[in-house]
Motif scaffolding. Structure first.
Motif, short mmCIF file in Angstrom:
data_model
loop_
_atom_site.label_atom_id
_atom_site.label_comp_id
_atom_site.label_asym_id
_atom_site.label_seq_id
_atom_site.Cartn_x
_atom_site.Cartn_y
_atom_site.Cartn_z
N GLU A 145 40.75 30.97 49.56
CA GLU A 145 41.68 30.89 48.43
C GLU A 145 40.90 30.46 47.19
N MET A 146 41.58 30.40 46.03
CA MET A 146 40.89 30.17 44.77
C MET A 146 40.14 28.84 44.74
N ASP A 147 40.74 27.78 45.29
CA ASP A 147 40.06 26.48 45.29
C ASP A 147 38.71 26.57 46.01
N LEU B 242 35.82 43.34 44.02
CA LEU B 242 36.64 42.92 42.88
C LEU B 242 35.82 41.87 42.15
N SER B 243 35.70 42.02 40.84
CA SER B 243 34.82 41.09 40.13
C SER B 243 35.25 40.94 38.67
N MET C 263 43.02 39.15 41.39
CA MET C 263 43.46 38.97 42.78
C MET C 263 44.98 39.01 42.87
N GLU C 264 45.63 38.30 41.94
CA GLU C 264 47.10 38.26 41.96
C GLU C 264 47.70 39.62 41.63
N ARG C 265 47.05 40.34 40.74
CA ARG C 265 47.55 41.63 40.31
C ARG C 265 47.44 42.68 41.41
#
Length: 364
Positions: free
Chosen positions: A312-314, A248-249, A279-281
């Motif tokens: 995670e995103m952070d 995923l990019s 990512m959320e989708r």
């Protein structure tokens, strides 16, 4: 019958300004107004723009700040990916009533192989029209479609009569059509490649056709073979309902090259916004974070780090910053991308029957 003799009937269905159209459908106050999904007037990135906004030059992947400058009356709305996914599933359910050979490319577009179909209609053109009508009646949204004998031409055709239209490219018309097609309209030829081709005097398919396979391979690497074939209407890739997703990019090619590492970090914030949305989708996470860097001389460099657990995103953002600082960048930078691999899924849950091959009976 040998596979070489098969002429398939492929439909590419592409929803018109999908996210923005959903917002306008759900909120009638937005109908007829310029709408941007995602971002705001100060920061962030536009995920989608309504056709009213596109008239002002607002496009997806544009910064919200730039979009607001181009269209001062632009209305920004927050994306609702669960809603988009819900409607996307309804649309796909319609596709599956006609064929099991459906290859989704994203929430808003898909390829359908209707060479053999469940309603026994030999006309791909009429099937596309019927599918678009059903989407409008049952979901409430407009879709465009392209019909041809391979995926490349079907996707190219779906742009011809947008929005809310369709076009067919018949086998006998393909080469003449491609010779006249502007090079930037070729699916798979992005802005950077188009500029490189323009410098070689390639502005349309006819120009591209003059160059040998050896020359194109030398200039464009493995993609040279693809360009050599597609301008001749050759594209053998089949509709693949069982797709293995490996990464995923998101990436961004900049209108002006970035001169400093600080500029790169600022630009990567916007790229990470898109990664987060995807990512959320999709619900996808990945243990390997990869930074992609393309320099102004078109050389590409990648830097990666793999974790034992899914970050995670952070942590992803922290990792991207570390990868930027890992070694000095060759400047200036033309493109930046962030990708995730070693995903928490092995395969999209799209399992259908085997493809059957029958004689071609015509598109019309």
């Amino acid at each position: 019958m040998k596979d070489e003799a098969i002429i398939r009937k492929i439909i590419h269905v592409d929803m018109d300004a999908f996210y923005a159209s959903v917002e306008q459908m759900d909120n009638p106050d937005l109908i007829g107004k310029p709408v941007a999904v995602g971002g705001n007037r100060e920061r962030g990135v536009v995920a989608a723009a309504s056709y009213e906004a596109r008239k002002y030059g607002v496009r997806s992947a544009m910064s919200g700040k730039m979009a607001a400058l181009k269209c001062p009356q632009l209305i920004f709305v927050r994306p609702r990916f669960e809603r988009y996914k819900e409607l996307s599933n309804q649309i796909r359910d319609i596709f599956y009533e006609y064929t099991d050979l459906v290859e989704p490319l994203s929430l808003d577009e898909a390829f359908l192989d209707v060479t053999v179909n469940k309603v026994n209609n030999p006309s791909a053109t009429l099937l596309a029209k019927e599918i678009r009508l059903r989407i409008k009646e049952e979901v409430g949204l407009n879709a465009s479609a392209g019909i041809s004998y391979n995926k490349f031409l079907a996707k190219t055709a779906s742009d011809i009569n947008k929005p809310n239209g369709q076009a067919v490219i018949l086998p006998k018309d393909a080469e003449v059509f491609l010779e006249k097609l502007p090079i930037e309209k070729f699916y798979g030829v992005g802005k950077v490649t188009a500029e490189k081709m323009n410098k070689l005097g390639i502005y349309n398919g006819l120009d591209l056709k003059q160059y040998s396979l050896q020359f194109l391979t030398k200039k464009f690497g493995k993609a040279g073979l693809h360009y050599f074939n597609i301008v001749r209407g050759i594209h053998q890739s089949e509709v693949q309902p069982n797709r293995l997703r490996k990464s995923l990019s998101a990436e961004n090619t900049f209108e002006q090259d970035l001169p400093t590492a600080s500029d790169c970090l600022s630009a990567l914030e916007e790229v990470l916004v898109e990664v987060k949305k995807r990512m959320e989708r999709t619900g996808i996470k990945g243990r390997t974070v990869t930074l992609k860097i393309k320099y102004s001389d078109f050389t590409i460099q990648t830097r990666s780090k793999t974790f034992e657990q899914y970050p995670e995103m952070d942590k992803i953002w922290e990792t991207v910053q570390t990868l930027v600082e890992q070694e000095e960048l060759k400047m200036p930078v033309r493109l930046l991308g962030v990708g995730l691999s070693n995903l928490n899924i092995e395969e999209e849950k799209i399992l259908f029957g085997k493809q059957l091959h029958f004689d071609f009976e015509g598109f019309e």
